[in-house]
Write a protein that holds these residues in place. Sequence first.
Motif, PDB file in Angstrom:
ATOM      1  N   UNK A 110      19.535   5.653   3.129  1.00 20.73           N
ATOM      2  CA  UNK A 110      17.893   5.671   2.964  1.00 20.73           C
ATOM      3  C   UNK A 110      17.500   6.839   2.269  1.00 20.73           C
ATOM      4  N   UNK A 111      17.016   6.571   0.955  1.00 14.55           N
ATOM      5  CA  UNK A 111      16.431   7.883   0.427  1.00 14.55           C
ATOM      6  C   UNK A 111      15.062   7.920   0.460  1.00 14.55           C
ATOM      7  N   UNK A 112      14.167   6.786   0.687  1.00 18.35           N
ATOM      8  CA  UNK A 112      12.872   7.124   0.837  1.00 18.35           C
ATOM      9  C   UNK A 112      12.509   5.933   1.721  1.00 18.35           C
ATOM     10  N   UNK A 113      11.821   6.215   3.215  1.00 16.72           N
ATOM     11  CA  UNK A 113      11.375   5.269   3.914  1.00 16.72           C
ATOM     12  C   UNK A 113      10.235   4.352   3.476  1.00 16.72           C
ATOM     13  N   UNK A 114      10.210   3.194   3.911  1.00 22.71           N
ATOM     14  CA  UNK A 114       8.857   2.191   3.311  1.00 22.71           C
ATOM     15  C   UNK A 114       8.831   1.089   4.369  1.00 22.71           C
ATOM     16  N   UNK A 115       8.188   0.235   4.067  1.00 21.10           N
ATOM     17  CA  UNK A 115       7.974  -1.019   4.778  1.00 21.10           C
ATOM     18  C   UNK A 115       9.104  -1.768   5.190  1.00 21.10           C
ATOM     19  N   UNK A 116      10.183  -1.688   4.398  1.00 23.25           N
ATOM     20  CA  UNK A 116      11.719  -2.306   4.980  1.00 23.25           C
ATOM     21  C   UNK A 116      12.205  -1.252   5.476  1.00 23.25           C
ATOM     22  N   UNK A 117      12.457  -1.285   6.819  1.00 23.96           N
ATOM     23  CA  UNK A 117      13.096  -0.369   7.609  1.00 23.96           C
ATOM     24  C   UNK A 117      14.566  -0.103   7.777  1.00 23.96           C
ATOM     25  N   UNK A 118      15.174   0.993   8.271  1.00 22.00           N
ATOM     26  CA  UNK A 118      16.524   1.068   8.510  1.00 22.00           C
ATOM     27  C   UNK A 118      16.993  -0.217   9.376  1.00 22.00           C
TER      28      UNK A 118
ATOM     29  N   UNK B  51      18.764  17.794  -3.636  1.00 20.37           N
ATOM     30  CA  UNK B  51      17.698  16.801  -3.957  1.00 20.37           C
ATOM     31  C   UNK B  51      18.171  15.486  -4.446  1.00 20.37           C
ATOM     32  N   UNK B  52      18.349  14.548  -3.530  1.00 16.67           N
ATOM     33  CA  UNK B  52      18.790  13.432  -4.125  1.00 16.67           C
ATOM     34  C   UNK B  52      17.722  12.417  -4.678  1.00 16.67           C
ATOM     35  N   UNK B  53      16.715  12.254  -3.938  1.00 12.48           N
ATOM     36  CA  UNK B  53      15.538  11.540  -4.530  1.00 12.48           C
ATOM     37  C   UNK B  53      14.328  12.338  -4.537  1.00 12.48           C
ATOM     38  N   UNK B  54      13.546  12.682  -5.503  1.00 11.90           N
ATOM     39  CA  UNK B  54      12.586  13.532  -5.785  1.00 11.90           C
ATOM     40  C   UNK B  54      11.298  12.846  -4.789  1.00 11.90           C
TER      41      UNK B  54
ATOM     42  N   UNK C  28       1.022  -1.353  -0.089  1.00  8.77           N
ATOM     43  CA  UNK C  28      -0.040  -0.030  -0.008  1.00  8.77           C
ATOM     44  C   UNK C  28       0.934   1.264  -0.041  1.00  8.77           C
ATOM     45  N   UNK C  29       2.124   1.308   0.253  1.00  9.17           N
ATOM     46  CA  UNK C  29       2.730   2.398   0.120  1.00  9.17           C
ATOM     47  C   UNK C  29       4.233   2.059  -0.525  1.00  9.17           C
ATOM     48  N   UNK C  30       4.574   3.220  -1.199  1.00  9.30           N
ATOM     49  CA  UNK C  30       5.772   3.066  -2.080  1.00  9.30           C
ATOM     50  C   UNK C  30       6.973   2.349  -1.529  1.00  9.30           C
ATOM     51  N   UNK C  31       7.901   1.675  -2.248  1.00  5.85           N
ATOM     52  CA  UNK C  31       9.097   0.929  -1.789  1.00  5.85           C
ATOM     53  C   UNK C  31      10.085   1.783  -1.077  1.00  5.85           C
ATOM     54  N   UNK C  32      10.826   0.982  -0.130  1.00  6.01           N
ATOM     55  CA  UNK C  32      11.833   1.708   0.433  1.00  6.01           C
ATOM     56  C   UNK C  32      13.073   1.922  -0.671  1.00  6.01           C
ATOM     57  N   UNK C  33      13.691   2.926  -0.759  1.00  8.93           N
ATOM     58  CA  UNK C  33      14.927   3.132  -1.562  1.00  8.93           C
ATOM     59  C   UNK C  33      16.003   3.446  -1.023  1.00  8.93           C
ATOM     60  N   UNK C  34      17.059   2.800  -1.133  1.00 11.09           N
ATOM     61  CA  UNK C  34      18.606   2.791  -0.617  1.00 11.09           C
ATOM     62  C   UNK C  34      19.420   2.986  -1.872  1.00 11.09           C
ATOM     63  N   UNK C  35      20.487   3.706  -1.735  1.00 16.86           N
ATOM     64  CA  UNK C  35      21.795   3.803  -2.571  1.00 16.86           C
ATOM     65  C   UNK C  35      22.674   2.985  -1.799  1.00 16.86           C
TER      66      UNK C  35
END
Length: 316
Positions: free
Chosen positions: A182-190, A211-214, A167-174
């Motif tokens: 962590x560029x965007x939090x999601x259900x997979x946490x830090x 701005x790393x991730x819009x 239901x919410x967008x993916x976690x994004x990591x570089x």
Amino acid sequence: MIDNHIEKAAQIIRNGGLVAFPTETVYGLGANALNPIAVAKIFELKERPSFDPLIVHIASIDNLKTLTQNVDKNVIRLTEKFWPGPLTIVLPKSKIVPDIVTSGLNTVGIRMPDNEIALKLIRAANCPIAAPSANKFGNLSPVSAEHVRKQLPNVESILDGGNTSVGIESTIVSIDGNVCTLLRPGVITISDIENALPNTFVFNAEKPDKLIAPGLLKSHYSPVKPLYIFDKQAMNLPESSGLIAHGKKDFIPTASKIIYTSKTFNYLEIAANLFSALHAMEDDENIKQIFIEPVPELGLGLAIMDRIKKAAYKYQ
Ligand code: AMP
Ligand code: MG
């Protein structure tokens, strides 16, 4: 029947067209990631600014190696632990990834979605699929085929897989050697990432200088009606207010309509039902403004509050 639809949708992708399809996070609007003209159609239909790069969806780990560079031990560990699943990994891109996919960045975000329809579509199309959320830029994310139809009535094909589970967008990591951001939090946490990569530094890019991730824009995922984070002190809501709450409470103010995302304040349920609740309030013509209860920013609560704050930001 659905296999038939998937085959037709795959043909549209192969011919340079667009298909909306379910993933476990939200519905995506997909095009052949290796065809820049097809990818341009995504930006046009979504009215998405060209500085906002797309996530590329794959169905086989071999694709990760052809689309990116620096696939090291840590990257493999993340894919083994979390793929298929709601984790996007940003890595230096290979030459075959068109610049329009990455908005000119030399990195690309890759994900293997945990959804049978999505995986079958990618395999049948026989190409990686670039897909942002299947909505107009900045509006509520779609978590059902109806939500896609509401915002993108002209999309050529929509594969209907019912409501999405996460239901919410993916976690994004570089990831760069032993540094993971962590560029965007999601259900997979830090802490999930830290547990998977014991000898790695994991940073939260919550307040980046640039701005790393819009996905880190302050305002995003917004309903078309005013949305306010519910202040517990405000005992009375104005007339025609909708209230989104997350668990039965002793005190709930009077509202024209109340939607519970969860009966027991369960974070996974709240995340899964958040965008559906916002869509339902947006669609109800008796509701003039929406109030939403905040959650503590711990664990998955961080990702839930990230989406709530962004949705409410422009109405503050
Ligand atoms: P959406 O699928 O609409 O949620 O958007 C995809 C998100 O992934 C956007 O917020 C992008 O900024 C982010 N993203 C995709 N590729 C990259 C990349 N190479 N570097 C940083 N963020 C990325
Ligand atoms: Mg989006």
